[in-house]
Design an enzyme around this catalytic site. Sequence first.
Site, PDB file in Angstrom:
ATOM      1  N   HIS A  75      16.333 -29.077  27.800  1.00 36.71           N
ATOM      2  CA  HIS A  75      17.104 -29.731  26.732  1.00 36.71           C
ATOM      3  C   HIS A  75      18.383 -30.354  27.287  1.00 36.71           C
ATOM      4  CE1 HIS A  75      15.039 -27.973  23.183  1.00 36.71           C
ATOM      5  NE2 HIS A  75      14.748 -27.001  24.032  1.00 36.71           N
ATOM      6  N   TYR A 202      21.307 -24.496  15.103  1.00 40.93           N
ATOM      7  CA  TYR A 202      22.172 -23.434  14.580  1.00 40.93           C
ATOM      8  C   TYR A 202      22.632 -23.884  13.195  1.00 40.93           C
ATOM      9  CZ  TYR A 202      22.409 -21.720  19.383  1.00 40.93           C
ATOM     10  OH  TYR A 202      22.097 -21.210  20.630  1.00 40.93           O
ATOM     11  N   PRO A 294      23.822 -12.199  19.861  1.00 39.98           N
ATOM     12  CA  PRO A 294      22.853 -13.165  20.406  1.00 39.98           C
ATOM     13  C   PRO A 294      23.205 -14.635  20.188  1.00 39.98           C
ATOM     14  CG  PRO A 294      21.979 -12.087  18.443  1.00 39.98           C
ATOM     15  CD  PRO A 294      23.255 -11.389  18.782  1.00 39.98           C
ATOM     16  N   LYS A 298      23.618 -15.664  25.320  1.00 37.32           N
ATOM     17  CA  LYS A 298      24.287 -15.471  26.609  1.00 37.32           C
ATOM     18  C   LYS A 298      23.917 -14.174  27.324  1.00 37.32           C
ATOM     19  CE  LYS A 298      26.600 -19.234  26.838  1.00 37.32           C
ATOM     20  NZ  LYS A 298      25.952 -20.227  27.679  1.00 37.32           N
ATOM     21  N   TYR A 386      28.879 -23.585  26.253  1.00 38.72           N
ATOM     22  CA  TYR A 386      27.462 -23.360  25.921  1.00 38.72           C
ATOM     23  C   TYR A 386      26.609 -23.522  27.186  1.00 38.72           C
ATOM     24  CZ  TYR A 386      23.142 -23.297  23.203  1.00 38.72           C
ATOM     25  OH  TYR A 386      21.915 -22.952  22.695  1.00 38.72           O
TER      26      TYR A 386
END
Length: 395
Positions: A75, A202, A294, A298, A386
């Site tokens: 991605h 998300y 979660p 990570k 991220y």
Amino acid sequence: MIESKTQVAIIGGGPSGMLLSLLLHQEGIDNVVLERSTREHVLSRIRAGVLEWSTVELLRRAGLGTRMDLEGHVHNGTRVAWGGAHTLLFDIHTYTDRHFMAYGQTAITEDLYQAHDALGSDVQHQVDQVELHDLTDQPYVTYTINGQAHRLNCEVIAGCDGFHGVSRGAIPASVQRNFEKVYPFGWMGVLSETPPLDDIWYIQHPDGFALASQRSPMLSRYYVQCDLNDRVQDWSDERFWQTLLERMPPELAASVVTGPSIEKSIAPLRSFVTEPMRYGQLFLVGDAAHIVPPTGAKGLNLAMSDVYYLWRALVGRYRENSEHLADRYSQVALKRVWDTTRFSWWVTTLLHRFPDQTDFDMRTRLSELQYMSESPVAMHQLAEQYGGFPIEDWG
Ligand code: APR
Ligand code: PHB
């Protein structure tokens, strides 16, 4: 008592223990893995599935790239939705020049066990009553298998036995400091044999968080925020899909393919860090030393950077006769642990509904999401985190 010896005793055969063992074997460093559960149990655990690029590179370096590069989904970014209509692309690649990969931890564990089979390495399953001894002098581990007592003499112990393991507790309370935050909600997760959405989503919603993720072209992973007291049997498939779709913007919900669940579980959310990560010849690795909620996926990535640091430190000790890296292990690993712990806490707070949250709290969170969607500086900062915090180059 059956007595044996090795250079490195590794407690725990999860991803941390098995990867460390493999990397050490490849450098000719002798080690034994002691795992409490059966192999079948370890291989059946379903966990997160987003790999930072540094994790992908480490797994490739260990020789585990073939299936991952074939089946993993690369991605450039991930998406966020809020307020029923707003969406935002976290453009990781544009801002950091890095990608990330969706590839499940279950598949990584399978790849690790296969590599160990090919190597014929010493992985002991169903070990019981594991105890660590003499950590500041000549360490050894005692345990039983089928009631038979064993003693393993060693030079180093790697505590890779997860949050509920015994290694952390072997550090005297007088030198140990623990930091913890428990969140007042859980995640209800579902695996279904349906085609996933193209992106990882998300979703922030007044009723609670939701997440759409993927495992393979015909395997999807979804989560919804649930009550801490909920039990899996409270969540029929119908209730799960309805909750998920209600939290998504309508056009996104329309593109979700629902189907029967093949696995369902509830996970509590916790942040936890123990300091130090080294005591004498015991080195803590992965979930044995820290847990993140979660959100942002990570946990595994953090475990993998611990493994990298300890691997290089032990290569330094055994190949170059240098303690320099081993002496820095705890300090350097904890730097990345705390950076990541803060990020995971922040993104969890931003996207979840807290029971005591006021309208004011809700509006400030929406304002923050809006700000991120308008400010390249905020987006850059987010992408950097991220995508994964830096790892010191230890060779
Ligand atoms: N003796 C031997 N083995 C033990 C003991 C013990 N007393 N206690 C626990 N174990 C084993 C568990 O059965 C498990 O297989 O240690 C292993 C620990 O594995 P994980 O919990 O998966 O932890 P780790 O290997 O550090 O993996 C990184 O980060 O956030 C997470 O999802 C992510 O599970 C992943 C983890
Ligand atoms: C998952 O695929 O399980 C997953 C993905 C992203 C997250 C957490 C979990 O942030």
